[in-house]
Design an enzyme around this catalytic site. Structure first.
Site, PDB file in Angstrom:
ATOM      1  N   HIS A   1     -11.275   2.592  -2.892  1.00 58.96           N
ATOM      2  CA  HIS A   1     -10.588   2.177  -2.108  1.00 58.96           C
ATOM      3  C   HIS A   1     -11.255   3.266  -0.771  1.00 58.96           C
ATOM      4  CE1 HIS A   1      -7.113   4.312   0.249  1.00 58.96           C
ATOM      5  NE2 HIS A   1      -6.846   2.659   0.737  1.00 58.96           N
TER       6      HIS A   1
ATOM      7  N   ASN B   1      -9.331   3.362   3.660  1.00 57.58           N
ATOM      8  CA  ASN B   1      -8.652   3.494   4.679  1.00 57.58           C
ATOM      9  C   ASN B   1      -8.660   3.725   5.988  1.00 57.58           C
ATOM     10  OD1 ASN B   1      -5.990   4.086   6.159  1.00 57.58           O
ATOM     11  ND2 ASN B   1      -5.449   1.768   5.643  1.00 57.58           N
TER      12      ASN B   1
ATOM     13  N   GLY C   1       5.868  -6.317   6.505  1.00 53.85           N
ATOM     14  CA  GLY C   1       4.295  -7.189   6.778  1.00 53.85           C
ATOM     15  C   GLY C   1       4.084  -7.841   5.601  1.00 53.85           C
TER      16      GLY C   1
END
Length: 306
Positions: free
Chosen positions: A108, A110, A261
């Site tokens: 992961h 971000n 979102g």
């Protein structure tokens, strides 16, 4: 403190999404990312890219989003009351990679930027992000490589940065109800603005650019490993922990849902298959037991290594 350059951040994030997708497609060698652009009714939108049923990656999502509006979500104002009543913009690239082979770890990453403004006041802004690794089987060489690259990303910004953000990662990606870390960690940072915009943005770029350097060599090393039903079942069981963290603790999931979102893009981080087993325990002295006993707890992986 230098003035935030929102356009430069957005341009970098779009390039980063392209680069990571190109690298992952090359490693998979078969499947391609499908792109889905979306618009948010309250302002902004994004570019979702998902690769499914690849030769190597069972599912990989690499998302860009840029949302804005005049009302902050509860998840943001609860701990930052000074944000109330401000217009905001939030943008970032977020990705989760779920390989098919249990010997290849999930990963992961971000990187994100947030700014809140109001007329007559100074903007409130910060950067955040990081990357972390979730192996299903214990390979120390993979973990050492991952953390060395994480340290390399931090090195130009001070000797204390890697230990600081490595510790933050261990604390953030922690399942309190399981008393275990989600994986072997990496880097996590948030609310970064004390260095000024230019240096903070440079750090964000370093973290973003080092992710694929950390992950792709591990994938290449493990992707041809033979595995059977036992390893696959354990992978699906451990994926359940990933689901638990993302739905219970993850701030990005909460922020995305509370800001209206796109739900499909927010939840693309979840694995395509997972399972839960009641009160399961690994066999003593097995590789699965080693993962629990030695890997799913905070460790200083690079101590006395080099």
């Amino acid at each position: 403190m230098s003035t935030p350059d929102i356009r430069a951040v957005k341009e970098y994030l779009l390039r980063l999404q392209n680069t990571i997708c190109d690298e992952l497609e090359a490693e998979d060698g078969n499947a391609r990312f499908l792109e889905d652009t979306w618009a948010r009714e309250q302002g902004g939108g994004g570019r979702t890219r998902v690769l499914s049923d690849g030769a190597l990656f069972e599912q990989a999502g690499v998302n860009f989003s840029h949302v804005f509006g005049n009302q902050m979500p509860v998840s943001a104002t609860a701990h930052r009351p000074e944000l109330a009543g401000r217009n905001f913009q939030a943008m970032g690239v977020s990705l989760v990679i779920h390989p098919r082979n249990p010997y290849v770890p999930t990963s992961h990453a971000n990187v994100r930027f947030f700014i809140a403004e109001k007329e007559g006041g100074d903007p409130i802004w910060w950067f955040g992000g990081g990357f972390d690794l979730t192996p299903y089987y214990p390979f120390e060489d993979d973990v050492l490589h991952w953390h060395r690259v994480a340290r390399d990303a931090c090195q130009p910004f001070g000797e204390e940065i890697y230990p600081r953000f490595k510790k933050w990662c261990d604390e953030y990606f922690y399942l309190k109800h399981r008393d275990e870390t989600r994986g072997v960690g990496g880097l996590f940072f948030d609310d970064l603005n004390e260095w000024g915009f230019d240096r903070s943005f440079a750090f964000l770029r370093s973290v973003g650019d080092h992710y694929i350097q950390a992950y792709r060599p591990i994938v290449a090393r493990r992707k041809d490993s033979e595995y059977g039903a036992r390893e696959r079942e354990f992978q699906l069981y451990r994926r359940g922990r990933y689901v638990e963290f993302n739905l219970v603790y993850d701030r990005g999931t909460l922020f995305g849902l509370q800001t209206g979102g796109r739900t499909e893009s927010i939840l693309m981080s979840l694995p395509p298959l997972a399972r839960w087993r009641y009160n399961w325990r690994p066999e003593p002295d097995s590789p699965e037991a080693t993962l629990y006993e030695e890997y799913l707890k905070p460790r200083d992986w690079l101590a006395d290594r080099d």
